[in-house]
Design a protein around this motif. Structure first.
Motif: not given
Length: 407
Positions: A382-407
């Motif tokens: 499991y992973l814990r992600l806090s969404y207590a950060l700015g909207d733009e950073q939050l979305l950018e971070g998840v998009r990086r994850l999507q890119h990493l695991f898009s194989a």
């Protein structure tokens, strides 16, 4: 006179108890992320359980006024300012449905000290403490510091990370004396329904088990949910329950360090005696700020909650797009706790993580996103992600994850 033989010099020994205590995993990951940021790396961190909002100005103004009052330059009661304890009693009745006297309250240096003192007050050496898992990383260490034995009771994503009475009963032994109850949960954001809370409270009451209920996130709930206090659901359980709370999360006051504990007078007296030697009174300026938070306008805290809700829906929706990730919908706090076992054992950029600890390291190294692995809160996977950060950073971070695991 016979000369005395010199005593052999013994090696210096450190405390075995403290040597067994691990550093807070969440703070460790957050510190690593901040160090990378300071070095110029574009790291996005979901590690810290800390609102990104500024403390409301009216609270800051109250602290500024307190700085000019000489009464705050002196020792005050170790258990807290009387006026703040009265305000906490009012909040406890309003939000937890429990009428208490100020004498049943100790103001502490943050909720963490309240958690520590609660275990110290009711746990004896060898006592077993039922710990619903996933758990906040501090609980097992605080139990161990009280010479108790944490007994993990695991509930996975298929149960929305909520334990049942059947599971608790299966884990109960003659040595079971305490149950930890947290709703909304850190790290999962899960909120027990009123019916689930009632069932657990009645079970603990029937079996004569202390309840330590951490309510620090009780005002951060979404989708019409309400975090019903276990003492409201089962009023008779109040005689064997310690409530832990504070201003940190609701009012964006993590650095002010004001929490409290509420409970039966005999247990609270023990905690008060401990605090009188451990730290004495909490900083008076911070106490005055906390008083303003509890008694002032609640407009900004509600705006914080609405913003968290928006971010919650965003991060859940985006994480769910990653194949191999299961994301229960959290109804409280500001965390999401995805099941990432579907990502393990697969090759990502020539690496094959087999644990969530290895996966978290991979994510930080490859896409500069900091998350906390499940090992900090219980089983791997499991992973814990806090969404207590700015909207733009939050979305950018998840998009990086999507890119990493898009194989």
């Amino acid at each position: 006179m016979t000369e005395r033989a010199p005593l052999s010099r013994r090696p210096l020994v450190l405390s075995n108890k403290l040597s067994a205590i691990a550093e807070s995993a969440t703070l460790k990951v957050d510190a690593k992320a901040k160090a990378l940021l300071a070095a110029g790396r574009p790291v996005i961190s979901y590690a810290a359980g800390e609102p990104d909002f500024s403390t409301p100005q009216f609270i800051v103004d109250a602290a500024a006024a307190a700085l000019r009052d000489p009464a705050n330059y002196r020792y005050t009661p170790a258990v807290g300012l009387p006026v703040l304890r009265e305000a906490i009693a009012t909040k406890t009745l309003r939000d937890s449905g429990l009428e208490v006297e100020a004498s049943q309250i100790v103001v502490t240096n943050g909720g963490k000290q309240a958690v520590y003192q609660a275990f110290q007050a009711v746990v004896n050496p060898g006592d077993e403490v039922l710990l619903p898992t996933p758990y906040w990383t501090t609980y097992p260490e605080a139990i161990a510091l009280a010479d108790g034995i944490p007994v993990e009771v695991f509930a996975g994503a298929d149960q929305d990370y909520k334990v049942t009475v059947g599971q608790l009963e299966a884990a109960r032994t003659e040595r079971t004396t305490v149950l930890v109850f947290v709703s909304p949960s850190n790290p999962t954001g899960s909120v027990y329904t009123p019916e689930e809370t009632t069932a657990i409270g009645e079970w603990a009451l029937e079996n004569g088990i202390w309840i330590i209920s951490d309510e620090i996130y009780q005002n951060l709930v979404y989708d019409g949910a309400r975090a019903v206090s276990i003492v409201e659901a089962v009023p008779d359980a109040a005689a064997q329950t310690i409530l832990v709370n504070g201003v940190a999360k609701t009012y964006a006051m993590t650095g002010w360090r004001v929490g409290w504990m509420v409970g039966p007078k005999d247990a609270i007296t023990l905690a008060a005696n401990l605090q009188s030697h451990l730290s004495s009174n909490v900083n008076n300026i911070a106490q005055r700020a906390a008083l303003a938070a509890l008694t002032g306008p609640q407009t900004e805290p509600e705006e914080f909650r609405v913003a968290f809700d928006r971010r919650r829906r965003l991060i859940v929706g985006e994480l769910a797009k990653i194949d191999g990730v299961t994301v229960p919908n959290p109804l409280g706090a500001f965390y999401v706790y995805p099941d990432v076992r579907g990502l393990l054992g697969r090759e990502w950029r020539r690496k094959t993580p087999t644990t969530s600890l290895e996966l978290a390291d991979l994510i930080l190294e490859e896409v500069e996103v900091a998350v906390v692995p499940g090992e900090a809160f219980g089983p791997s996977g499991y992973l814990r992600l806090s969404y207590a950060l700015g909207d733009e950073q939050l979305l950018e971070g998840v998009r990086r994850l999507q890119h990493l695991f898009s194989a």
